[in-house]
Design a protein around this motif. Sequence first.
Motif, PDB file in Angstrom:
ATOM      1  N   ASP A  40      -1.847  69.304 -19.970  1.00  0.00           N
ATOM      2  CA  ASP A  40      -2.551  68.731 -18.818  1.00  0.00           C
ATOM      3  C   ASP A  40      -4.050  68.622 -19.063  1.00  0.00           C
ATOM      4  O   ASP A  40      -4.672  67.627 -18.681  1.00  0.00           O
ATOM      5  N   GLU A  41      -4.640  69.624 -19.697  1.00  0.00           N
ATOM      6  CA  GLU A  41      -6.075  69.558 -20.014  1.00  0.00           C
ATOM      7  C   GLU A  41      -6.368  68.402 -20.954  1.00  0.00           C
ATOM      8  O   GLU A  41      -7.356  67.680 -20.778  1.00  0.00           O
ATOM      9  N   CYS A  42      -5.502  68.220 -21.938  1.00  0.00           N
ATOM     10  CA  CYS A  42      -5.699  67.119 -22.884  1.00  0.00           C
ATOM     11  C   CYS A  42      -5.535  65.768 -22.194  1.00  0.00           C
ATOM     12  O   CYS A  42      -6.320  64.846 -22.430  1.00  0.00           O
ATOM     13  N   LEU A  43      -4.530  65.648 -21.331  1.00  0.00           N
ATOM     14  CA  LEU A  43      -4.339  64.394 -20.601  1.00  0.00           C
ATOM     15  C   LEU A  43      -5.520  64.105 -19.678  1.00  0.00           C
ATOM     16  O   LEU A  43      -5.953  62.951 -19.561  1.00  0.00           O
ATOM     17  N   ASP A  44      -6.060  65.124 -19.037  1.00  0.00           N
ATOM     18  CA  ASP A  44      -7.245  64.948 -18.182  1.00  0.00           C
ATOM     19  C   ASP A  44      -8.425  64.448 -19.005  1.00  0.00           C
ATOM     20  O   ASP A  44      -9.173  63.563 -18.570  1.00  0.00           O
ATOM     21  N   HIS A  45      -8.611  65.017 -20.182  1.00  0.00           N
ATOM     22  CA  HIS A  45      -9.696  64.592 -21.069  1.00  0.00           C
ATOM     23  C   HIS A  45      -9.528  63.129 -21.461  1.00  0.00           C
ATOM     24  O   HIS A  45     -10.479  62.346 -21.401  1.00  0.00           O
ATOM     25  N   ILE A  46      -8.323  62.747 -21.847  1.00  0.00           N
ATOM     26  CA  ILE A  46      -8.057  61.363 -22.239  1.00  0.00           C
ATOM     27  C   ILE A  46      -8.340  60.425 -21.069  1.00  0.00           C
ATOM     28  O   ILE A  46      -8.955  59.367 -21.243  1.00  0.00           O
ATOM     29  N   GLU A  47      -7.935  60.809 -19.881  1.00  0.00           N
ATOM     30  CA  GLU A  47      -8.172  59.962 -18.707  1.00  0.00           C
ATOM     31  C   GLU A  47      -9.667  59.745 -18.466  1.00  0.00           C
ATOM     32  O   GLU A  47     -10.084  58.655 -18.074  1.00  0.00           O
ATOM     33  N   ARG A  48     -10.470  60.754 -18.733  1.00  0.00           N
ATOM     34  CA  ARG A  48     -11.932  60.639 -18.542  1.00  0.00           C
ATOM     35  C   ARG A  48     -12.588  59.766 -19.606  1.00  0.00           C
ATOM     36  O   ARG A  48     -13.506  59.006 -19.295  1.00  0.00           O
ATOM     37  N   ILE A  49     -12.139  59.867 -20.861  1.00  0.00           N
ATOM     38  CA  ILE A  49     -12.874  59.192 -21.941  1.00  0.00           C
ATOM     39  C   ILE A  49     -12.304  57.841 -22.350  1.00  0.00           C
ATOM     40  O   ILE A  49     -13.029  57.003 -22.881  1.00  0.00           O
ATOM     41  N   TRP A  50     -11.012  57.620 -22.124  1.00  0.00           N
ATOM     42  CA  TRP A  50     -10.396  56.377 -22.589  1.00  0.00           C
ATOM     43  C   TRP A  50     -10.415  55.372 -21.448  1.00  0.00           C
ATOM     44  O   TRP A  50      -9.440  55.168 -20.754  1.00  0.00           O
ATOM     45  N   THR A  51     -11.557  54.736 -21.270  1.00  0.00           N
ATOM     46  CA  THR A  51     -11.753  53.843 -20.135  1.00  0.00           C
ATOM     47  C   THR A  51     -11.395  52.402 -20.445  1.00  0.00           C
ATOM     48  O   THR A  51     -11.238  51.603 -19.537  1.00  0.00           O
ATOM     49  N   ASP A  52     -11.294  52.049 -21.704  1.00  0.00           N
ATOM     50  CA  ASP A  52     -10.927  50.691 -22.109  1.00  0.00           C
ATOM     51  C   ASP A  52      -9.686  50.795 -22.980  1.00  0.00           C
ATOM     52  O   ASP A  52      -9.760  51.212 -24.130  1.00  0.00           O
ATOM     53  N   MET A  53      -8.542  50.414 -22.433  1.00  0.00           N
ATOM     54  CA  MET A  53      -7.263  50.601 -23.112  1.00  0.00           C
ATOM     55  C   MET A  53      -7.007  49.575 -24.219  1.00  0.00           C
ATOM     56  O   MET A  53      -6.054  49.704 -24.970  1.00  0.00           O
ATOM     57  N   ARG A  54      -7.866  48.583 -24.333  1.00  0.00           N
ATOM     58  CA  ARG A  54      -7.651  47.565 -25.363  1.00  0.00           C
ATOM     59  C   ARG A  54      -7.862  48.167 -26.753  1.00  0.00           C
ATOM     60  O   ARG A  54      -8.790  48.950 -26.960  1.00  0.00           O
ATOM     61  N   PRO A  55      -7.021  47.805 -27.724  1.00  0.00           N
ATOM     62  CA  PRO A  55      -7.220  48.282 -29.094  1.00  0.00           C
ATOM     63  C   PRO A  55      -8.580  47.816 -29.631  1.00  0.00           C
ATOM     64  O   PRO A  55      -9.102  46.771 -29.227  1.00  0.00           O
ATOM     65  N   LEU A  56      -9.138  48.571 -30.541  1.00  0.00           N
ATOM     66  CA  LEU A  56     -10.444  48.264 -31.116  1.00  0.00           C
ATOM     67  C   LEU A  56     -10.481  46.863 -31.717  1.00  0.00           C
ATOM     68  O   LEU A  56     -11.455  46.125 -31.531  1.00  0.00           O
ATOM     69  N   SER A  57      -9.430  46.467 -32.418  1.00  0.00           N
ATOM     70  CA  SER A  57      -9.423  45.142 -33.046  1.00  0.00           C
ATOM     71  C   SER A  57      -9.533  44.030 -31.998  1.00  0.00           C
ATOM     72  O   SER A  57     -10.225  43.036 -32.210  1.00  0.00           O
ATOM     73  N   LEU A  58      -8.902  44.192 -30.866  1.00  0.00           N
ATOM     74  CA  LEU A  58      -8.991  43.198 -29.799  1.00  0.00           C
ATOM     75  C   LEU A  58     -10.387  43.181 -29.196  1.00  0.00           C
ATOM     76  O   LEU A  58     -10.953  42.110 -28.950  1.00  0.00           O
TER      77      LEU A  58
END
Length: 67
Positions: A40-58
Amino acid sequence: MTADDKHLVVVNDEEQYSVWAADRPLPAGWRAEGTEGSRDECLDHIERIWTDMRPLSLRRRMAEQDL
């Protein structure tokens, strides 16, 4: 927290994030991001930092089109 409960935040070359059990070898193409804790802590962290779900190449392709 037991070793079985410990998880890592992992990231791939496309800057996509996931949670991985800390006691398992990392899958090919993924690296530890540096955050560890309960799932849950890891999922909370991901939710805070991963704000743009598009892959880097896109994101790069779209940025080039904006030039």
